[in-house]
Design a protein around this motif. Structure first.
Motif, short mmCIF file in Angstrom:
data_model
loop_
_atom_site.label_atom_id
_atom_site.label_comp_id
_atom_site.label_asym_id
_atom_site.label_seq_id
_atom_site.Cartn_x
_atom_site.Cartn_y
_atom_site.Cartn_z
N PRO A 244 39.99 30.39 41.24
CA PRO A 244 39.13 31.08 40.27
C PRO A 244 39.41 32.57 40.14
O PRO A 244 39.41 33.10 39.03
CB PRO A 244 37.72 30.82 40.83
CG PRO A 244 37.83 29.52 41.54
CD PRO A 244 39.22 29.53 42.15
N ILE A 248 40.42 34.22 36.64
CA ILE A 248 39.62 35.30 36.05
C ILE A 248 40.52 36.46 35.66
O ILE A 248 40.46 36.98 34.55
CB ILE A 248 38.54 35.77 37.06
CG1 ILE A 248 37.45 34.72 37.21
CG2 ILE A 248 37.96 37.11 36.63
CD1 ILE A 248 36.56 34.95 38.42
N ARG A 251 42.74 35.55 32.68
CA ARG A 251 42.03 35.54 31.39
C ARG A 251 41.65 36.94 30.95
O ARG A 251 41.77 37.30 29.78
CB ARG A 251 40.75 34.69 31.48
CG ARG A 251 40.97 33.20 31.58
CD ARG A 251 39.69 32.44 31.20
NE ARG A 251 38.52 33.01 31.80
CZ ARG A 251 38.05 32.68 33.01
NH1 ARG A 251 38.66 31.76 33.72
NH2 ARG A 251 36.98 33.26 33.50
N ARG B 270 34.52 37.02 35.14
CA ARG B 270 34.01 36.53 36.43
C ARG B 270 32.81 35.62 36.21
O ARG B 270 32.72 34.53 36.79
CB ARG B 270 33.59 37.70 37.33
CG ARG B 270 34.77 38.40 37.99
CD ARG B 270 34.29 39.53 38.91
NE ARG B 270 35.42 40.24 39.47
CZ ARG B 270 35.37 41.51 39.91
NH1 ARG B 270 34.23 42.18 39.83
NH2 ARG B 270 36.44 42.09 40.41
N ALA B 272 32.06 33.96 33.58
CA ALA B 272 32.47 32.73 32.90
C ALA B 272 33.02 31.70 33.88
O ALA B 272 33.13 30.52 33.56
CB ALA B 272 33.52 33.06 31.83
N GLN B 273 33.39 32.16 35.06
CA GLN B 273 33.98 31.27 36.07
C GLN B 273 32.91 30.71 37.00
O GLN B 273 33.19 30.05 37.98
CB GLN B 273 35.03 32.05 36.87
CG GLN B 273 35.97 31.21 37.73
CD GLN B 273 37.21 30.75 37.00
OE1 GLN B 273 37.65 31.40 36.07
NE2 GLN B 273 37.77 29.64 37.43
N TYR B 492 32.06 31.01 42.37
CA TYR B 492 33.10 30.68 41.38
C TYR B 492 33.47 29.20 41.50
O TYR B 492 33.49 28.65 42.60
CB TYR B 492 34.37 31.47 41.66
CG TYR B 492 34.29 32.96 41.47
CD1 TYR B 492 33.77 33.53 40.31
CD2 TYR B 492 34.80 33.82 42.44
CE1 TYR B 492 33.74 34.90 40.14
CE2 TYR B 492 34.77 35.20 42.28
CZ TYR B 492 34.24 35.74 41.13
OH TYR B 492 34.21 37.09 40.96
N GLU B 493 33.78 28.61 40.39
CA GLU B 493 34.32 27.25 40.45
C GLU B 493 35.53 27.15 39.53
O GLU B 493 35.65 27.92 38.58
CB GLU B 493 33.26 26.23 40.04
CG GLU B 493 32.23 26.04 41.14
CD GLU B 493 31.18 25.02 40.79
OE1 GLU B 493 31.47 24.12 39.98
OE2 GLU B 493 30.06 25.14 41.33
N VAL B 494 36.39 26.20 39.83
CA VAL B 494 37.57 25.99 38.98
C VAL B 494 37.09 25.50 37.62
O VAL B 494 36.22 24.64 37.53
CB VAL B 494 38.52 24.95 39.62
CG1 VAL B 494 39.69 24.68 38.70
CG2 VAL B 494 38.98 25.45 40.98
#
Lengths: 371, 502
Positions: A244, A248, A251, B270, B272-273, B492-494
């Protein structure tokens, strides 16, 4: 434009290949294409370089004072971090491999996607200090920090004729980076006539490099790069999308450079993020091969761990990306030929660039009201 | 000093927070998660043990003044500063020591026992010429030192009005929930080491308990961190009114290089994750992904809706409960509105006129002791665009001048509200006063020395009894402490997607 340049390169390559067959002297052909490293045209004072070296190791150039240039460009690892993907600023993880800085000042473009011109090294330094994924620092805050350190106040005055400014900081760091050059490289000695500088295996490798393996098509000139961008179909490093923190950072970078579909991308689009041209998707700058034996892992996202893997990758004709503009074809190299090529690549490194971390000067109090 | 007492587990917690914030950064989400879990656990245990606000003890009338806590503010200064240097924990410890000393007190001088404060019960005093409630602080008030009430001249003290809510950011439950999570989330800062909570800590009055705020890692801030309680009612935020809404204040704090050093796009990506955030942002604001603008709106909503205190004894008194204030506090109120002249600036429901005044508050010696404070001071001078000569001679916070560049605004700061003040030590824009006693002492001497000092400040000649009365009244402005346990934060997650693969 790029297409046509590649056409030109292709024709040139064909010419070289034909020439080598016609003359039956691969060494002669290669010496036409690979040239010894030349001196830099910029003559930096040793004082400026020294100042730049101290700055290079100084974490106070980053937002939270933790990250220096040397964090990712570690002198003991040939100015790389030895990782597949670079670390980046705390709280971020970068999505591409850290390239070496040795000879980097001579490149035509900076970054794997070539988003900055090689003509402007100080701006490259600025980009690193300011970028959220590298050092996330405000330039003025950096200046005020340096002004609180007597060594910098006096040294900038002596070397650059004034107190620290952003431009002077960038110039000093650029001078240090320019000073990082390969010396006593066997290939250069060989090209300058010292025929025993390369082992027999390496000379066979050079012949393959310039002939059967076609490496010279893109890797030529004094830096062994054409300064161009090619799609090789290198397998994507899954960590960019499965970690992640890297996803991040990826993106966020793609968004800030103006790539609309950054949220759904599942591969690194390379040059296309700069040009926004579909045809540039997945193309990356041809890296210099100088010091290559010391800069593993390889490729823009560090997916190939050793030179042997790199040679094997090319031997199979590259990856599987669609619409290859670079005519990678299976090379049909046998084991011995492959190891000769690796042997040649190991002769592209000079004396190790010994730079030890200086003792960093400390903050000191100043008389209040006298700045 | 802090009136709140800390038990050992709370000290451990604060040490942990401080260590984590300043030291190793969280490079992986697992570490972050375990940190948050630890934090929540500790906070929960702390809240169960109910930390009590400890009032300072007024000396018994049968005892003498040798233990008296009031003294010349400059004499007390070194204590507050040495405490400020090592942080709020030691300040709290220092407070405890001083209270122990108090126990050896003798009787107070007779003249201090008289009830002359009753003279200042002001309602019976003849009215003075009316001045507009918006009195310009530069005008000389002729009555400051007179023994009359000023209550009629200024906005009256009042209970909190209706909560002001901006039209473009209405309060909703989900927004408050989201804002609370974001408030405690380090991932809004550049290196994920600092959250709003880092400098606005419920355990120290929603400030950070230090004279000068700690600031972002690698920096030391140059001003005192202010409480967030009841800030929704203010039109000017920050010490010199640099911000005009909670939303814009949050933005400045998140992105400021001495505060959060956050990058807006990085923050959006961040969030959004983190699926739980994506869902909450959607619920709160619609749309498909978290937006930075909504981050500041959610945090502002949380602060606006959840961080209010309206149950102070003064509130109850103003609402008609005469028994809510002690006799001493009532006398203090009369002083506040009369002899002491506090109401000239501290008026209205928020106890602030929200105007800018130069009080000549003594400089915080940290600026001569800490290189990084000097860095921050010069940095502030430079980025606010002051003339070079002022940058080169930077020796203090220029206050309102940073904004206006008018010489007459040098050293002016916005009158801080007094609600919740019992929890928000140390005091002033540079935290130079450790206690309210020091503050009262400072005003009693007529403030400090500065050519630009407000004409409103004059020596007050308060008796020690009057100072105690005033202190008692000041302490009646704080209600129940607003405590809060940090929420558990999602990881956070994939992100799984089938779209656009090549």
């Amino acid at each position: 434009m790029r297409q046509s340049m590649i056409q030109v390169a292709r024709c040139f390559f064909t010419f070289c290949l034909l020439a080598s067959f016609a003359l039956g002297d691969a060494a002669w052909v290669s010496s036409q294409e690979l040239t010894p490293l030349t001196q830099s045209s910029v003559d930096d004072s040793s004082d400026l370089i020294d100042l730049g070296r101290t700055l290079f190791f100084d974490g106070r150039l980053s937002g939270d004072a933790t990250t220096s240039c040397a964090t990712c460009h570690d002198p003991s690892k040939a100015f790389t971090d030895g990782l597949p993907l670079s670390k980046g600023y705390p709280g971020t993880e970068y999505f591409r491999n850290t390239p070496t800085l040795i000879n980097a000042a001579k490149q035509s473009h900076f970054y794997w996607d070539g988003r900055m011109s090689g003509d402007d090294l100080p701006s490259l330094v600025r980009d690193h200090i300011a970028e959220a994924h590298f050092m996330q620092a405000d330039g003025r805050l950096v200046i005020e920090r340096l002004r609180q350190i007597p060594y910098y106040e006096t040294t900038f005055k002596k070397v650059s004729g004034g107190e620290p400014s952003y431009g002077k900081i960038l110039n000093a760091l650029a001078a240090f980076v320019r000073s990082l050059k390969s010396t006593n490289v066997p290939l250069d000695q060989y090209l300058n006539g010292q025929k025993d500088a390369l082992s027999k295996s390496a000379i066979r490798g050079l012949t393959l490099f310039s002939g059967k393996a076609n490496c010279i098509q893109c890797h030529h000139g004094e830096l062994l790069t054409d300064g161009e961008f090619h799609r090789l179909g290198v397998p994507s490093n899954a960590a960019v999308f499965n970690d992640p923190m890297r996803h991040i950072t990826f993106r966020r970078f793609m968004r800030t450079i103006g790539v609309g579909e950054c949220a759904t991308l599942r591969h690194d689009i390379g040059l296309r993020c700069v040009t926004k041209q579909e045809s540039d998707d997945g193309k990356f700058r041809t890296p210099s091969l100088r010091e290559v034996a010391n800069t593993a892992p390889y490729m823009h996202d560090g997916t190939l761990e050793t030179l042997e893997e790199v040679i094997a990758f090319y031997n199979q004709g590259g990856g599987t990306a669609v619409d290859l503009t670079t005519p990678l074809k299976p090379l049909g190299l046998n084991k011995a030929e492959q190891s000769d090529l690796v042997e040649f690549l190991k002769h592209l490194s000079g004396d190790s660039v010994e730079i030890s971390a200086p003792e960093l000067p400390t903050y000191e109090l100043r008389p209040l009201g006298q700045f | 000093m802090n009136y709140a007492r800390w038990d050992s587990s709370e000290q451990g917690l604060l040490a942990m927070v401080s260590q984590t914030s300043h030291g190793e950064h969280q490079h992986d989400c697992l570490g972050f998660r375990s940190f948050v879990a630890q934090l929540s656990e500790l906070m929960a245990s702390v809240s169960r043990q109910s930390i009590h606000y400890v009032k300072p003890k007024r000396p018994n009338h049968m005892r003498a003044a040798s233990h008296y806590r009031f003294g010349k503010w400059s004499d007390n200064l070194h204590k507050s500063l040495s405490c400020g240097l090592v942080g709020c924990l030691l300040i709290a410890a220092g407070c405890g020591n001083r209270e122990v000393v108090d126990e050896n007190a003798d009787s107070r001088p007779v003249e201090h026992q008289s009830g002359d404060a009753s003279v200042f019960h002001s309602d019976t005093q003849p009215g003075l010429p009316k001045q507009p409630a918006t009195l310009d602080e530069t005008e000389t008030n002729p009555v400051t030192a007179d023994l009359v009430s000023l209550a009629g001249e200024y906005l009256p003290l009042a209970v909190l009005p209706k909560l002001p809510v901006p039209d473009d950011n209405p309060i909703t439950d989900v927004k408050v929930k989201l804002g609370k999570m974001l408030f405690f989330d380090d991932r809004l800062s550049g290196d994920v080491g600092t959250s709003c909570f880092s400098c606005h800590d419920p355990r120290v009055g929603w400030g950070d308990g230090n004279a000068l705020s700690r600031g972002y890692a690698g920096t030391q801030h140059w001003r005192n961190s202010q409480t967030l309680v009841n800030t929704a009612y203010l039109a000017k935020l920050f010490w010199a009114g640099e911000s005009t809404s909670l939303e814009s204040q949050a933005d400045s704090a998140i992105t400021g290089n001495l505060a959060g050093n956050g990058d807006k796009v990085m923050i959006e990506e961040r969030l959004a994750q983190i699926p739980e955030y994506v869902e909450l942002f959607h619920e709160a604001f619609g749309g498909t992904r978290p937006l930075y603008d909504h981050v500041t709106k959610a945090i502002a909503t949380f602060e606006r809706a959840a961080l209010n205190s309206d149950d102070s004894p003064l509130d109850r008194y103003l609402a008609g409960d005469d028994s809510a204030l002690t006799e001493e506090a009532v006398r203090g109120k009369a002083l506040f509105e009369g002899k002491a002249g506090c109401i000239q600036c501290h008026n209205g429901a928020l106890l602030t006129d929200e105007k800018m005044h130069n009080l000549a508050v003594p400089e915080n010696p940290l600026f001569t002791k800490d290189p990084l404070r000097q860095v921050s001071l010069r940095y502030q001078h430079f980025i606010r665009g002051v003339p070079e000569e002022k940058y080169r001679t930077a020796d203090r916070d220029l206050g309102l001048y940073y904004t206006t560049k008018r010489e007459s605004d040098l050293g002016k700061f916005r009158t801080p509200p007094l609600r919740y003040i019992s929890y928000t030590a140390p005091y002033m824009h540079n935290g130079v006063f450790e206690t309210l006693e020091d503050v009262i002492e400072f005003y009693d001497t007529g403030g400090g020395e500065d050519e630009n000092k407000s004409d409103l400040l004059k020596p007050l000649n308060l008796t020690e009894d009057e100072k105690w009365d005033l202190l008692e009244f000041l302490e009646s402005m704080s209600g129940t402490e607003v405590r809060m346990v940090p929420p558990e934060l999602p990881d956070y997650e994939v992100i799984q997607t089938t779209a656009a693969t090549h």
